[in-house]
Structures are given as C-alpha cells and as structure tokens.
Motif scaffolding. Structure first.
Motif, PDB file in Angstrom:
ATOM      1  N   ALA A   1     129.573 -39.369 -28.208  1.00 48.73           N
ATOM      2  CA  ALA A   1     128.486 -40.306 -28.475  1.00 48.73           C
ATOM      3  C   ALA A   1     127.182 -39.561 -28.705  1.00 48.73           C
ATOM      4  CB  ALA A   1     128.353 -41.284 -27.317  1.00 48.73           C
ATOM      5  N   ARG A   2     126.988 -38.404 -28.003  1.00 49.55           N
ATOM      6  CA  ARG A   2     125.774 -37.613 -28.192  1.00 49.55           C
ATOM      7  C   ARG A   2     125.694 -37.107 -29.633  1.00 49.55           C
ATOM      8  NH1 ARG A   2     122.375 -35.088 -24.717  1.00 49.55           N
ATOM      9  NH2 ARG A   2     123.746 -35.579 -22.959  1.00 49.55           N
ATOM     10  N   ASP A   3     126.850 -36.627 -30.171  1.00 50.57           N
ATOM     11  CA  ASP A   3     126.864 -36.177 -31.569  1.00 50.57           C
ATOM     12  C   ASP A   3     126.465 -37.311 -32.513  1.00 50.57           C
ATOM     13  OD1 ASP A   3     127.800 -33.737 -30.692  1.00 50.57           O
ATOM     14  OD2 ASP A   3     129.913 -34.180 -31.148  1.00 50.57           O
ATOM     15  N   LEU A   4     126.996 -38.489 -32.244  1.00 52.54           N
ATOM     16  CA  LEU A   4     126.707 -39.646 -33.087  1.00 52.54           C
ATOM     17  C   LEU A   4     125.232 -39.997 -33.016  1.00 52.54           C
ATOM     18  CD1 LEU A   4     128.047 -41.715 -34.954  1.00 52.54           C
ATOM     19  CD2 LEU A   4     128.494 -43.135 -32.967  1.00 52.54           C
ATOM     20  N   GLY A   5     124.667 -39.998 -31.793  1.00 54.67           N
ATOM     21  CA  GLY A   5     123.255 -40.310 -31.623  1.00 54.67           C
ATOM     22  C   GLY A   5     122.360 -39.302 -32.315  1.00 54.67           C
ATOM     23  N   SER A   6     122.740 -38.018 -32.243  1.00 54.11           N
ATOM     24  CA  SER A   6     121.934 -36.967 -32.876  1.00 54.11           C
ATOM     25  C   SER A   6     121.936 -37.123 -34.391  1.00 54.11           C
ATOM     26  CB  SER A   6     122.476 -35.588 -32.490  1.00 54.11           C
ATOM     27  OG  SER A   6     122.373 -35.382 -31.096  1.00 54.11           O
ATOM     28  N   ALA A   7     123.107 -37.448 -34.949  1.00 54.29           N
ATOM     29  CA  ALA A   7     123.204 -37.619 -36.398  1.00 54.29           C
ATOM     30  C   ALA A   7     122.358 -38.799 -36.868  1.00 54.29           C
ATOM     31  CB  ALA A   7     124.657 -37.824 -36.794  1.00 54.29           C
ATOM     32  N   ILE A   8     122.332 -39.853 -36.073  1.00 52.49           N
ATOM     33  CA  ILE A   8     121.529 -41.026 -36.431  1.00 52.49           C
ATOM     34  C   ILE A   8     120.048 -40.693 -36.355  1.00 52.49           C
ATOM     35  CG2 ILE A   8     120.879 -43.344 -35.696  1.00 52.49           C
ATOM     36  CD1 ILE A   8     123.810 -43.719 -34.837  1.00 52.49           C
ATOM     37  N   SER A   9     119.661 -39.959 -35.312  1.00 52.91           N
ATOM     38  CA  SER A   9     118.255 -39.575 -35.156  1.00 52.91           C
ATOM     39  C   SER A   9     117.797 -38.714 -36.323  1.00 52.91           C
ATOM     40  CB  SER A   9     118.055 -38.822 -33.837  1.00 52.91           C
ATOM     41  OG  SER A   9     118.353 -39.659 -32.749  1.00 52.91           O
TER      42      SER A   9
ATOM     43  N   LEU B   1     137.886 -45.539 -35.815  1.00 51.27           N
ATOM     44  CA  LEU B   1     137.447 -44.179 -35.481  1.00 51.27           C
ATOM     45  C   LEU B   1     136.320 -43.767 -36.424  1.00 51.27           C
ATOM     46  CD1 LEU B   1     140.812 -42.233 -35.000  1.00 51.27           C
ATOM     47  CD2 LEU B   1     139.221 -42.945 -33.219  1.00 51.27           C
ATOM     48  N   ILE B   2     135.243 -43.236 -35.854  1.00 52.04           N
ATOM     49  CA  ILE B   2     134.157 -42.678 -36.656  1.00 52.04           C
ATOM     50  C   ILE B   2     134.308 -41.156 -36.618  1.00 52.04           C
ATOM     51  CG2 ILE B   2     131.665 -42.459 -36.933  1.00 52.04           C
ATOM     52  CD1 ILE B   2     131.369 -45.156 -35.543  1.00 52.04           C
ATOM     53  N   LEU B   3     134.585 -40.560 -37.790  1.00 49.66           N
ATOM     54  CA  LEU B   3     134.853 -39.124 -37.858  1.00 49.66           C
ATOM     55  C   LEU B   3     133.600 -38.300 -38.088  1.00 49.66           C
ATOM     56  CD1 LEU B   3     138.102 -39.122 -40.055  1.00 49.66           C
ATOM     57  CD2 LEU B   3     137.910 -39.180 -37.559  1.00 49.66           C
ATOM     58  N   ASP B   4     132.718 -38.788 -38.946  1.00 50.49           N
ATOM     59  CA  ASP B   4     131.472 -38.050 -39.177  1.00 50.49           C
ATOM     60  C   ASP B   4     130.400 -38.987 -39.676  1.00 50.49           C
ATOM     61  OD1 ASP B   4     131.638 -38.159 -42.136  1.00 50.49           O
ATOM     62  OD2 ASP B   4     133.261 -36.719 -41.911  1.00 50.49           O
ATOM     63  N   ILE B   5     129.155 -38.510 -39.589  1.00 48.95           N
ATOM     64  CA  ILE B   5     127.984 -39.236 -40.076  1.00 48.95           C
ATOM     65  C   ILE B   5     127.243 -38.314 -41.033  1.00 48.95           C
ATOM     66  CG2 ILE B   5     125.752 -40.265 -39.474  1.00 48.95           C
ATOM     67  CD1 ILE B   5     127.954 -42.008 -38.526  1.00 48.95           C
ATOM     68  N   GLN B   6     127.037 -38.772 -42.262  1.00 52.91           N
ATOM     69  CA  GLN B   6     126.367 -37.977 -43.287  1.00 52.91           C
ATOM     70  C   GLN B   6     127.013 -36.599 -43.449  1.00 52.91           C
ATOM     71  OE1 GLN B   6     124.252 -40.880 -44.627  1.00 52.91           O
ATOM     72  NE2 GLN B   6     123.703 -38.879 -45.418  1.00 52.91           N
TER      73      GLN B   6
ATOM     74  N   ALA C   1     114.888 -39.473 -39.042  1.00 52.69           N
ATOM     75  CA  ALA C   1     113.793 -38.528 -39.269  1.00 52.69           C
ATOM     76  C   ALA C   1     113.679 -38.156 -40.748  1.00 52.69           C
ATOM     77  CB  ALA C   1     114.005 -37.269 -38.430  1.00 52.69           C
ATOM     78  N   ASP C   2     114.791 -38.173 -41.440  1.00 53.96           N
ATOM     79  CA  ASP C   2     114.788 -37.886 -42.879  1.00 53.96           C
ATOM     80  C   ASP C   2     114.356 -39.074 -43.712  1.00 53.96           C
ATOM     81  OD1 ASP C   2     115.676 -35.336 -42.350  1.00 53.96           O
ATOM     82  OD2 ASP C   2     117.802 -35.783 -42.744  1.00 53.96           O
ATOM     83  N   GLY C   3     114.051 -40.185 -43.048  1.00 53.62           N
ATOM     84  CA  GLY C   3     113.574 -41.368 -43.753  1.00 53.62           C
ATOM     85  C   GLY C   3     114.656 -42.258 -44.319  1.00 53.62           C
ATOM     86  N   ARG C   4     115.898 -42.075 -43.861  1.00 52.95           N
ATOM     87  CA  ARG C   4     116.997 -42.897 -44.370  1.00 52.95           C
ATOM     88  C   ARG C   4     117.009 -44.255 -43.682  1.00 52.95           C
ATOM     89  NH1 ARG C   4     120.367 -40.088 -47.603  1.00 52.95           N
ATOM     90  NH2 ARG C   4     120.383 -37.804 -47.424  1.00 52.95           N
ATOM     91  N   ARG C   5     117.345 -45.266 -44.469  1.00 52.08           N
ATOM     92  CA  ARG C   5     117.475 -46.614 -43.910  1.00 52.08           C
ATOM     93  C   ARG C   5     118.915 -46.937 -43.546  1.00 52.08           C
ATOM     94  NH1 ARG C   5     114.634 -49.777 -48.718  1.00 52.08           N
ATOM     95  NH2 ARG C   5     115.915 -48.242 -49.825  1.00 52.08           N
ATOM     96  N   SER C   6     119.837 -46.060 -43.943  1.00 43.80           N
ATOM     97  CA  SER C   6     121.242 -46.242 -43.589  1.00 43.80           C
ATOM     98  C   SER C   6     121.899 -44.873 -43.482  1.00 43.80           C
ATOM     99  CB  SER C   6     121.969 -47.100 -44.629  1.00 43.80           C
ATOM    100  OG  SER C   6     121.978 -46.441 -45.881  1.00 43.80           O
ATOM    101  N   VAL C   7     123.040 -44.844 -42.804  1.00 47.91           N
ATOM    102  CA  VAL C   7     123.810 -43.606 -42.700  1.00 47.91           C
ATOM    103  C   VAL C   7     125.214 -43.865 -43.235  1.00 47.91           C
ATOM    104  CG1 VAL C   7     122.533 -42.664 -40.746  1.00 47.91           C
ATOM    105  CG2 VAL C   7     124.483 -44.163 -40.311  1.00 47.91           C
ATOM    106  N   LEU C   8     125.817 -42.815 -43.780  1.00 42.41           N
ATOM    107  CA  LEU C   8     127.155 -42.939 -44.344  1.00 42.41           C
ATOM    108  C   LEU C   8     128.161 -42.417 -43.330  1.00 42.41           C
ATOM    109  CD1 LEU C   8     128.386 -43.935 -46.995  1.00 42.41           C
ATOM    110  CD2 LEU C   8     128.466 -41.557 -47.762  1.00 42.41           C
TER     111      LEU C   8
END
Length: 525
Positions: free
Chosen positions: A487-495, A475-480, A499-506
C-alpha cells in the motif's frame, strides 16, 4: 358582351389549358429523364422503354430503371441450403430476447412458433412433415442461403447456417436438390465452404467484386427469406467497417436492402452482378427487417475461402498480447495528443511479442506501416498474416516512437485464462485504506493472490476506483509504469502523480485473469 366576344374568350381559355397541360407533361418527362440520367453508364442495369400511361403512342416514351437484367444473370447461382443438425433447438432468444426462459410468455410464443409464427421457419414445417416431436436436444432442420463460386459446385455460406450439420441439401432455382458436404468452416468470421456431391455436372457461378464498394452504392440482396424461396431486395451501402460484437474480426458492411431470417449466407451484389458481401446478420427487435442488415465484405470471404480450400481450416498470425483500447483519459495519462492505437496490457509468456521485446505499457500504432486505430483493428491486421511472417510493428514507448520486428506465431485454438482469487474484507492482514482511490488494499502474497502487486480487499462504492470498475479481488500491478507491492508503494505513486500535476493515474489491473489498464481519477486533496 357580344356573342363574338364570348367565342373569342372561350378559344383563349382552351388554348391556355393546352399550353398548361403540355408544360406539365414536359416537366414530368424532364424529371423522369433526369432521374434516368443517374444510371447512365451502369453496365448491368439496363433501362427499359415503356409508354407513359395516358400519352398517345406517337414517340412520347419514357425510360424506367430496372434491376431485372442483373437478377436474371446472377439468380441461378444463388441457392437455398437445407440443414439437419444435431444441436439444441433455440426458440425465441433471437426474436424475443427479453422473454424469460421458462416463463408463461416463453411457452406461449413457443407454441405460437410451432403453429407457424414468423419465427416458425422451415424447421417447424419439417416437423409437421412427419419427423416427429423433438426435444431441446433433438435434430433441428433449418434453412439458409448460399452462392456458387466454382462450376464444380463449391458454395459459400455462413458458418452458423451449417453449424453441427449431419445432412446438407442444396436446392437450386430450378427446384433441383443435391446432397452436399461441408468442406470447412471458420466460426470467428462466420464463413463456410460447401461442396455439392454431384460429379460431372457444371453449375452457374457468380464472381467476387474486384473493386471496393462505397457507401452510397446500390446493392441487391438475394436469398431465401423465411424459407419461402428465392427473392431479391434492393438498397444501398449505408456504412462500412461496422463492429456488432459477432466475433473478434468484425468488419461488416451495413446495408439497408431488406434481409430477413433465411437470407443468411446469401450474396450481396453490386449492379455489375459481382458479389460484394455475404448477408449475415440483421438488427431487429421483431425478427423481421427494419432496414439495418450486415454483410461480410468480399475481402474477408475470399481470404477465408482460400484457406478453407487449401487447408480445410483457417490459420492466423498471432502476436500474443493482451490489449485494450485507448480513451481520452488513457491518452492523457500516456501524454498522447490523440486517442489511437492499441495499448499492451501484458505480453503473453513466450509469445512472439515477448520475444520481440514488446512490453506492458507500449502502444501499438501500426503494423507494416498500416495505422492501427484500435484493438480490433490490430487483431484483424495481424490475423491477415500467415504464421512465420516477419512484420514491422511501430510502438509508442515512453513518449517516443520506435519499430520492432516480430516473427508471428500461429494463433492457438484456445487461450488459457487463470482465475483470479477473490478475497478481502475488514480485518485482512496488512490491509491499508487509500482514500485517494477509494479502496483498501493488501499485498497480494498475504491474501493468497500470488506474489505480484496489491489486492483490492474493499471498495468504496462512491469512490473513484469503483466508478472505473475496480472490484474486490482485483490486483493492481503498477501505477504509471511503477510496480507496486505494498500500500505504501501505491500511495507513493499516487503522490508523485499528483505532484506532477496529473488528474488521473494509469493503473495496470488484473481482473478475472485478464490484465488491462484502468485510468483512475484522483480525488481532490
């Protein structure tokens, strides 16, 4: 050349030979004295004067260093512990870990062991004394070591030496045997306290060291290797603070003094005859010493023994958080310049941490001002406080440090773990593919995995998520720090992260009921 010239030449050669011999002897003497000077000022290690071989007894004597005085003083307080226990017999799992159970090789080594192979040990000798054949669940006879810390016969040894004991016998260096009782033990630190059942008798004791041992200091390991009787080996402290996966509070001294099976529970002494540690484990592919041994430091032993004497058990402070280490990727994701501290994956419900306001994503940097290097460091530190103690915890939250006061609870005996449901394949309702991570996800509520987060229903084995251990059913609970429910929430967090210049997400992930943070590298656009 005349006869007189020949005589003069012979005399000159003889004189040079005497001068050369005197120089060699002088060099050897200086070298020996230089070595001896290394031990000057050591109170317990006294030099003995002996005559050098081949040197006339005309005062030309050299000194040799000896541990004998230390051994003479501490030896009587070191004992052998013989235990009869109700536990399954373990054959070769420790000495031959790669031999499959039930295989012809395992049967061969078992028979060889019963005939007195190096792992045969006292248990097998006991069987030949007439105890009769034993099955895997029959009583086991084994031996270890221990040392007396109180004149009335209190002995410190390892938990694993007396585990499951139904009968304990203590054998002293003079061969006397005494029945004994286990007063208390602590499996997490592998420490136990035993009492000799002999009223009115006074036993020799050894003291715990007051000064901290250093890497490079001489030590003596005393014990009962292979059940052969007391023996002594010498070496140095090779390292401190070793973690070997033995338990949650690992903090071992690494020593190169040879220790073997049967040395467990025996003391490690400094040259003043003080106990600096308790021999507990060895690293060995063969079952014998290869020069890498581990001892529990005195600080841990004394703390545990004090509680066992008082309560018969160890009671530890409890913070109540699921934590994980911080590597370079996680540190980058949190904006930390240095990978340090313990990352809070999730505070447990109704725990001291939750009541104090500690949140998921906080980094614990210190407790009462003492720096926390990693999760194990935090566990050891918190466990050292009594339940009910109020401690100051330093956190890093949203890039800023702050202190919170926490009233510690009592560490529960068992932590309940929820089983994460496993689901997912093509055709799962509402599932969406996320090429950035190499996963297909679906709202957790739609696949029967609760009402929080999104469930991973498919993983690309060559994708970024798979490389970090993400599996179907996680289960993925949150991103950053931003909760995701679709899935839309997950995609938005990745985008946003891109945009913030991150090479990875937590990502905060639940796997098999355990919550942890996972740094997920982002695939190139």
């Amino acid at each position: 050349m005349t006869l007189e010239d020949v005589k003069k030449a012979g005399s000159l050669i003889a004189a040079r030979r005497k001068t050369l011999l005197a120089g060699v002897l002088s060099l050897g003497l200086v070298g020996t004295l230089a070595a001896e000077s290394l031990f000057v000022g050591t109170p317990a290690a006294k030099a003995q004067t002996v005559t050098a071989p081949g040197v006339p007894q005309n005062g030309h004597a050299i000194n040799t260093f000896s541990f004998a005085d230390v051994v003479d003083r501490v030896g009587p307080a070191v004992v052998s512990i013989r235990v009869k226990a109700d536990q399954p017999r373990q054959f070769m799992s420790d000495i031959f870990p790669d031999v499959p159970e039930g295989s012809p090789l395992e049967r061969f080594f078992r028979e060889w062991q019963d005939r007195g192979g190096p792992n045969g040990g006292p248990g097998e000798r006991g069987n030949r004394r007439g105890e009769g054949p034993r099955g895997n669940n029959a009583p086991v006879t084994s031996q270890g070591s221990g040392f007396i810390i109180a004149p009335e016969g209190k002995i410190v040894t390892n938990f694993h030496v007396v585990k499951g004991a139904r009968e304990v016998t203590v054998v002293t260096t003079d061969g006397s045997e005494y029945r004994a009782t286990v007063l208390g033990s602590d499996e997490k630190t592998d420490v136990a306290l035993v009492q000799i059942d002999e009223k009115g008798k006074t036993f020799p004791t050894v003291p715990f060291a007051r000064n901290e041992i250093r890497v490079g200091d001489w030590v003596l390991a005393v014990g009962n290797p292979f059940g052969l009787g007391g023996s002594v080996t010498a070496g140095i402290i090779s390292a401190r603070g070793r973690e070997i996966g033995a338990g949650p509070y690992d903090d071992f001294l690494q020593i190169d003094a040879p220790i073997n099976r049967g040395n467990s529970g025996g003391p490690t002494f400094n040259l003043a005859g003080e106990v600096v540690g308790m021999n507990t484990a060895i690293f060995s592919p063969s079952g014998g010493s290869v020069g890498i041994g581990f001892a529990i430091p005195t600080s841990t032993v004394e703390r545990v023994i004090a509680q066992l004497e008082k309560n018969g058990q160890v009671v530890r402070g409890w913070l109540g958080v699921q934590i994980q280490g911080i590597n370079r990727d996680i540190a980058d994701s949190l904006g930390m310049k240095q990978a340090r501290g313990a990352l809070v994956a999730e505070p447990q419900a109704d725990s001291p941490a939750a009541k104090a306001g500690i949140k998921s994503g906080d980094v614990i940097l210190a407790v009462e001002g003492k720096p926390v290097r990693n999760p194990r460091d935090l566990a050891r530190t918190v466990a050292g406080y009594d339940p009910g103690s109020t401690v100051r915890v330093t956190l890093l939250r949203a890039g800023k440090e702050q202190d919170v006061s926490v009233v510690l609870g009592k560490l529960p005996n068992e932590q309940r773990r929820a089983d994460a449901g496993r689901s997912g394949d093509d055709g799962v309702p509402g599932s969406t593919s996320l090429a950035d991570l190499g996963v297909m996800v679906s709202p957790a509520s739609e696949v029967g995995q609760g009402d929080r987060g999104v469930a991973v229903v498919r993983v690309d084995p060559a994708g970024p998520a798979a490389s970090r251990g993400i599996e179907v059913g996680d289960l993925i609970l949150d991103i950053q720090g931003t909760p995701v429910a679709t899935a839309r929430d997950l995609g938005s967090a990745i985008s946003k992260a891109r945009a913030d210049g991150r090479r990875s997400v937590l990502a905060r992930v639940v796997k098999n009921g355990e919550t942890r943070f996972v740094p997920l590298p982002l695939a190139s656009s």
